[in-house]
Scaffold this motif. Structure first.
Motif, short mmCIF file in Angstrom:
data_model
loop_
_atom_site.label_atom_id
_atom_site.label_comp_id
_atom_site.label_asym_id
_atom_site.label_seq_id
_atom_site.Cartn_x
_atom_site.Cartn_y
_atom_site.Cartn_z
N LEU A 194 -87.77 -34.60 -70.60
CA LEU A 194 -88.41 -35.91 -70.35
C LEU A 194 -88.77 -35.80 -68.86
O LEU A 194 -88.28 -34.95 -68.11
CB LEU A 194 -87.42 -37.15 -70.42
CG LEU A 194 -87.09 -37.56 -71.77
CD1 LEU A 194 -85.98 -38.63 -72.09
CD2 LEU A 194 -88.24 -37.65 -72.55
N THR A 195 -89.50 -36.66 -68.27
CA THR A 195 -89.91 -36.40 -66.86
C THR A 195 -88.97 -37.32 -66.15
O THR A 195 -88.24 -38.31 -66.71
CB THR A 195 -91.47 -37.36 -66.84
OG1 THR A 195 -91.36 -38.47 -67.05
CG2 THR A 195 -92.45 -36.30 -67.42
N GLU A 196 -88.96 -37.31 -64.80
CA GLU A 196 -88.12 -38.08 -63.97
C GLU A 196 -88.38 -39.45 -64.05
O GLU A 196 -87.72 -40.40 -63.95
CB GLU A 196 -88.08 -37.52 -62.45
CG GLU A 196 -87.39 -36.00 -62.35
CD GLU A 196 -87.63 -35.76 -60.79
OE1 GLU A 196 -87.14 -36.37 -59.98
OE2 GLU A 196 -88.12 -34.75 -60.53
N SER A 197 -89.72 -39.74 -64.09
CA SER A 197 -89.99 -41.15 -64.19
C SER A 197 -89.67 -41.91 -65.36
O SER A 197 -89.44 -42.86 -65.20
CB SER A 197 -91.64 -41.27 -63.89
OG SER A 197 -92.24 -40.48 -64.89
N ASN A 198 -89.69 -41.09 -66.60
CA ASN A 198 -89.20 -41.71 -67.78
C ASN A 198 -87.79 -41.94 -67.72
O ASN A 198 -87.26 -43.17 -68.09
CB ASN A 198 -89.47 -40.59 -68.70
CG ASN A 198 -89.47 -41.12 -70.23
OD1 ASN A 198 -88.67 -42.06 -70.49
ND2 ASN A 198 -90.46 -40.94 -71.05
#
Length: 93
Positions: free
Chosen positions: A34-38
């Motif tokens: 997953l991305t950090e923003s997610n």
């Protein structure tokens, strides 16, 4: 452990809420893909304790435990010294 939580619906939130207090964000990114923003979205949405907060809390508890143990050892040592002095008839204040 590396896994893709996007493949199974409905578990992403549960898994992230379990991982967030136990791992730094970058490790969660590596594990889940997953991305950090997610991950940040779920941190903002549910406000679970973060890894850093959990770590600080545990360190504070450990520090207090160590301090209490050291204080206990001092008291014990003084009581042993008092007993030895008393047994040998040596006066003390």
């Amino acid at each position: 452990m590396i896994f893709n939580i996007n493949k199974v619906k409905g578990v992403k939130e549960e898994i992230l809420l379990t991982l967030i207090p136990a791992f730094p964000v970058m490790e969660i990114v590596e594990m889940t893909g997953l991305t950090e923003s997610n991950i940040a979205y779920y941190r903002r949405k549910h406000k679970p304790p973060t890894y850093t907060l959990t770590k600080r809390k545990l360190e504070a508890e450990a520090f207090l435990n160590v301090r209490d143990q050291l204080e206990h050892r001092k008291e014990y040592a003084l009581s042993v010294v008092e007993d030895v002095l008393h047994e040998n008839g040596i006066e003390y204040e």
